[in-house]
Design a protein around this motif. Structure first.
Motif, PDB file in Angstrom:
ATOM      1  N   VAL A  65      23.804  42.504  52.562  1.00  0.00           N
ATOM      2  CA  VAL A  65      25.399  42.634  52.243  1.00  0.00           C
ATOM      3  C   VAL A  65      26.267  43.573  52.955  1.00  0.00           C
ATOM      4  N   LEU A  66      25.687  44.694  53.292  1.00  0.00           N
ATOM      5  CA  LEU A  66      26.367  45.605  54.362  1.00  0.00           C
ATOM      6  C   LEU A  66      26.443  44.934  55.497  1.00  0.00           C
ATOM      7  N   PHE A  67      25.341  44.250  55.906  1.00  0.00           N
ATOM      8  CA  PHE A  67      25.557  43.414  57.373  1.00  0.00           C
ATOM      9  C   PHE A  67      26.698  42.609  57.389  1.00  0.00           C
ATOM     10  N   MET A  68      26.626  41.748  56.542  1.00  0.00           N
ATOM     11  CA  MET A  68      27.895  40.869  56.393  1.00  0.00           C
ATOM     12  C   MET A  68      29.212  41.343  56.076  1.00  0.00           C
ATOM     13  N   ALA A  69      29.019  42.370  55.251  1.00  0.00           N
ATOM     14  CA  ALA A  69      30.536  43.138  55.245  1.00  0.00           C
ATOM     15  C   ALA A  69      31.251  43.577  56.406  1.00  0.00           C
ATOM     16  N   GLU A  70      30.208  44.264  57.429  1.00  0.00           N
ATOM     17  CA  GLU A  70      30.358  44.774  58.518  1.00  0.00           C
ATOM     18  C   GLU A  70      30.895  43.786  59.661  1.00  0.00           C
ATOM     19  N   ARG A  71      30.657  42.381  59.237  1.00  0.00           N
ATOM     20  CA  ARG A  71      31.121  41.260  60.204  1.00  0.00           C
ATOM     21  C   ARG A  71      32.124  40.605  59.622  1.00  0.00           C
ATOM     22  N   GLY A  72      33.034  41.358  58.459  1.00  0.00           N
ATOM     23  CA  GLY A  72      34.029  40.750  58.175  1.00  0.00           C
ATOM     24  C   GLY A  72      33.992  39.892  56.968  1.00  0.00           C
ATOM     25  N   VAL A  73      33.091  39.844  56.346  1.00  0.00           N
ATOM     26  CA  VAL A  73      32.836  38.767  55.030  1.00  0.00           C
ATOM     27  C   VAL A  73      33.125  39.563  53.807  1.00  0.00           C
ATOM     28  N   ARG A  74      34.110  38.983  53.366  1.00  0.00           N
ATOM     29  CA  ARG A  74      34.776  39.590  51.989  1.00  0.00           C
ATOM     30  C   ARG A  74      34.719  38.773  50.943  1.00  0.00           C
ATOM     31  N   GLN A  75      33.767  37.851  50.863  1.00  0.00           N
ATOM     32  CA  GLN A  75      33.431  37.151  49.475  1.00  0.00           C
ATOM     33  C   GLN A  75      32.073  36.672  49.776  1.00  0.00           C
ATOM     34  N   PHE A  76      31.431  36.813  48.422  1.00  0.00           N
ATOM     35  CA  PHE A  76      30.084  36.506  48.336  1.00  0.00           C
ATOM     36  C   PHE A  76      29.838  35.743  46.925  1.00  0.00           C
ATOM     37  N   LEU A  77      28.695  34.977  47.322  1.00  0.00           N
ATOM     38  CA  LEU A  77      28.114  34.089  46.142  1.00  0.00           C
ATOM     39  C   LEU A  77      26.571  34.388  45.972  1.00  0.00           C
ATOM     40  N   ASP A  78      26.517  34.981  44.964  1.00  0.00           N
ATOM     41  CA  ASP A  78      24.842  35.402  44.706  1.00  0.00           C
ATOM     42  C   ASP A  78      24.319  34.596  43.604  1.00  0.00           C
ATOM     43  N   LEU A  79      23.258  33.833  44.201  1.00  0.00           N
ATOM     44  CA  LEU A  79      22.593  32.898  43.388  1.00  0.00           C
ATOM     45  C   LEU A  79      21.474  33.568  42.702  1.00  0.00           C
ATOM     46  N   GLY A  80      21.107  33.351  41.249  1.00  0.00           N
ATOM     47  CA  GLY A  80      20.140  33.993  40.913  1.00  0.00           C
ATOM     48  C   GLY A  80      20.249  35.441  40.917  1.00  0.00           C
ATOM     49  N   SER A  81      21.412  35.819  40.429  1.00  0.00           N
ATOM     50  CA  SER A  81      21.601  37.235  40.496  1.00  0.00           C
ATOM     51  C   SER A  81      21.010  38.180  39.753  1.00  0.00           C
ATOM     52  N   GLY A  82      20.480  37.820  38.682  1.00  0.00           N
ATOM     53  CA  GLY A  82      19.607  38.401  37.683  1.00  0.00           C
ATOM     54  C   GLY A  82      20.365  39.745  37.021  1.00  0.00           C
ATOM     55  N   ILE A  83      19.625  40.437  36.168  1.00  0.00           N
ATOM     56  CA  ILE A  83      20.027  41.426  35.385  1.00  0.00           C
ATOM     57  C   ILE A  83      20.773  42.612  36.096  1.00  0.00           C
ATOM     58  N   PRO A  84      22.107  43.030  35.640  1.00  0.00           N
ATOM     59  CA  PRO A  84      22.515  44.186  36.764  1.00  0.00           C
ATOM     60  C   PRO A  84      21.794  45.116  36.494  1.00  0.00           C
ATOM     61  N   THR A  85      21.531  45.893  37.730  1.00  0.00           N
ATOM     62  CA  THR A  85      20.953  47.292  37.754  1.00  0.00           C
ATOM     63  C   THR A  85      21.824  48.003  38.876  1.00  0.00           C
ATOM     64  N   VAL A  86      21.358  48.989  39.438  1.00  0.00           N
ATOM     65  CA  VAL A  86      22.098  50.091  40.663  1.00  0.00           C
ATOM     66  C   VAL A  86      21.883  49.229  41.724  1.00  0.00           C
ATOM     67  N   GLY A  87      23.167  49.118  42.373  1.00  0.00           N
ATOM     68  CA  GLY A  87      23.460  48.710  43.527  1.00  0.00           C
ATOM     69  C   GLY A  87      23.594  46.989  43.628  1.00  0.00           C
ATOM     70  N   ASN A  88      24.314  46.715  42.826  1.00  0.00           N
ATOM     71  CA  ASN A  88      24.629  45.147  42.598  1.00  0.00           C
ATOM     72  C   ASN A  88      25.710  44.843  43.818  1.00  0.00           C
ATOM     73  N   VAL A  89      25.786  43.578  44.064  1.00  0.00           N
ATOM     74  CA  VAL A  89      26.413  43.081  45.195  1.00  0.00           C
ATOM     75  C   VAL A  89      28.034  43.716  45.327  1.00  0.00           C
ATOM     76  N   HIS A  90      28.470  43.343  44.024  1.00  0.00           N
ATOM     77  CA  HIS A  90      30.066  43.743  44.048  1.00  0.00           C
ATOM     78  C   HIS A  90      30.131  45.487  44.301  1.00  0.00           C
ATOM     79  N   GLU A  91      29.127  46.080  43.949  1.00  0.00           N
ATOM     80  CA  GLU A  91      29.445  47.475  44.132  1.00  0.00           C
ATOM     81  C   GLU A  91      29.031  47.817  45.536  1.00  0.00           C
ATOM     82  N   ILE A  92      28.229  47.248  46.246  1.00  0.00           N
ATOM     83  CA  ILE A  92      27.989  47.261  47.650  1.00  0.00           C
ATOM     84  C   ILE A  92      29.187  47.028  48.387  1.00  0.00           C
TER      85      ILE A  92
END
Length: 269
Positions: A65-92
């Motif tokens: 996620v950080l790699f993509m964000a560093e390259r200008g990606v500002r939107q994400f589609l997380d498939l099979g995201s599971g139960i939220p725990t520490v370090g979720n995609v939106h937090e990163i």
């Protein structure tokens, strides 16, 4: 007897363990039930390295996620995201840029209910309750369309989930359908279990998971690489999770041959 919790969705079958709650348990989470923990203990007997595998997969998610964000990606589609725990995609992603937008997708009841609660006050993130093997259902959902702009790059994430997609579901076709609306410069971050690493343990895991609602289908490095059709793999390609752009190198005792999971990121051409 049902466990006394305040976060159990109405009508959920507590007798049938799920992969999302198993993963939650392996990561040290508390959103799982007795039958999930019993399955997890069997999983750990089959694959004693399971907690490390789960940890490395979660770390790959963060780094990708950080790699993509560093390259200008500002939107994400997380498939099979599971139960939220520490370090979720939106937090990163939102830590990197508060304007980042995330759509989570999961069909599991606890994952959906807990995500809804967690995201209630976050206008830049939502969850769609759907099976990832139904791309049209996910892509056409009003929540997906409201939050994601497919005229701009999207980070498509399939982290530690595609081993639950059976061959008869047409895995390559599923990836292709999700990739179809993505503009060049979008990314696919992918990881899944393989029999190439620790084959005896993987065979035992497949047997254990055959009794759950989420049977497992490991894939070879060649099969996983083929799913990146239409993408240019970024260095270092498809590798064990601990070797995908590690922050500080491998931790002591982290043997790539015991990773159990391959991972990779590709840039859409």
């Amino acid at each position: 007897m049902a466990e006394a919790t305040g976060w159990v969705p109405a009508g959920i079958d507590l007798e049938r363990p799920s992969a999302a709650r198993l993963y939650d348990y392996l990561l040290g989470g508390g959103h799982n039930f007795a039958h999930d923990r019993e399955l997890a203990h069997r999983f750990l007997r089959a694959q004693p390295n399971a907690r490390e595998i789960a940890r490395h997969n979660r770390a790959f998610l963060r780094r990708s996620v950080l790699f993509m964000a560093e390259r200008g990606v500002r939107q994400f589609l997380d498939l099979g995201s599971g139960i939220p725990t520490v370090g979720n995609v939106h937090e990163i992603a939102q830590d990197a840029d508060p304007t980042a937008r995330v759509v989570y997708v999961d069909y599991e009841e606890v994952a959906y209910a807990h995500s809804k609660l967690m995201l209630a006050d976050n206008p830049g993130a939502t969850i769609v309750q759907a099976d990832l093997t139904a791309p049209e259902r996910v892509l056409d959902d009003p929540a997906t369309r409201a939050l994601l702009d497919f005229s701009e790059p999207v980070g498509l994430i399939m982290a530690g989930v595609f081993h639950f997609v059976a061959p008869e579901k047409d895995p390559a076709g599923i990836v292709a359908r999700y990739s179809e609306p993505l503009v060049p410069g979008s990314y696919l971050a992918f990881s899944q279990f393989t029999r190439d690493l620790m084959p005896a343990e993987m065979d035992r895991v497949v047997e254990v998971m055959s009794t759950s609602r989420d049977p497992m289908h490991p894939r070879s490095k060649a099969e996983i690489t083929a799913l990146f059709r239409g993408y240019e793999l970024v260095e270092p390609g498809v590798v064990p999770t601990a070797l995908w752009r590690p922050d500080t190198g491998l931790d002591d005792g982290d043997d790539p041959d015991r990773a159990g999971i391959y991972s990779g990121v590709g840039r859409k051409l």
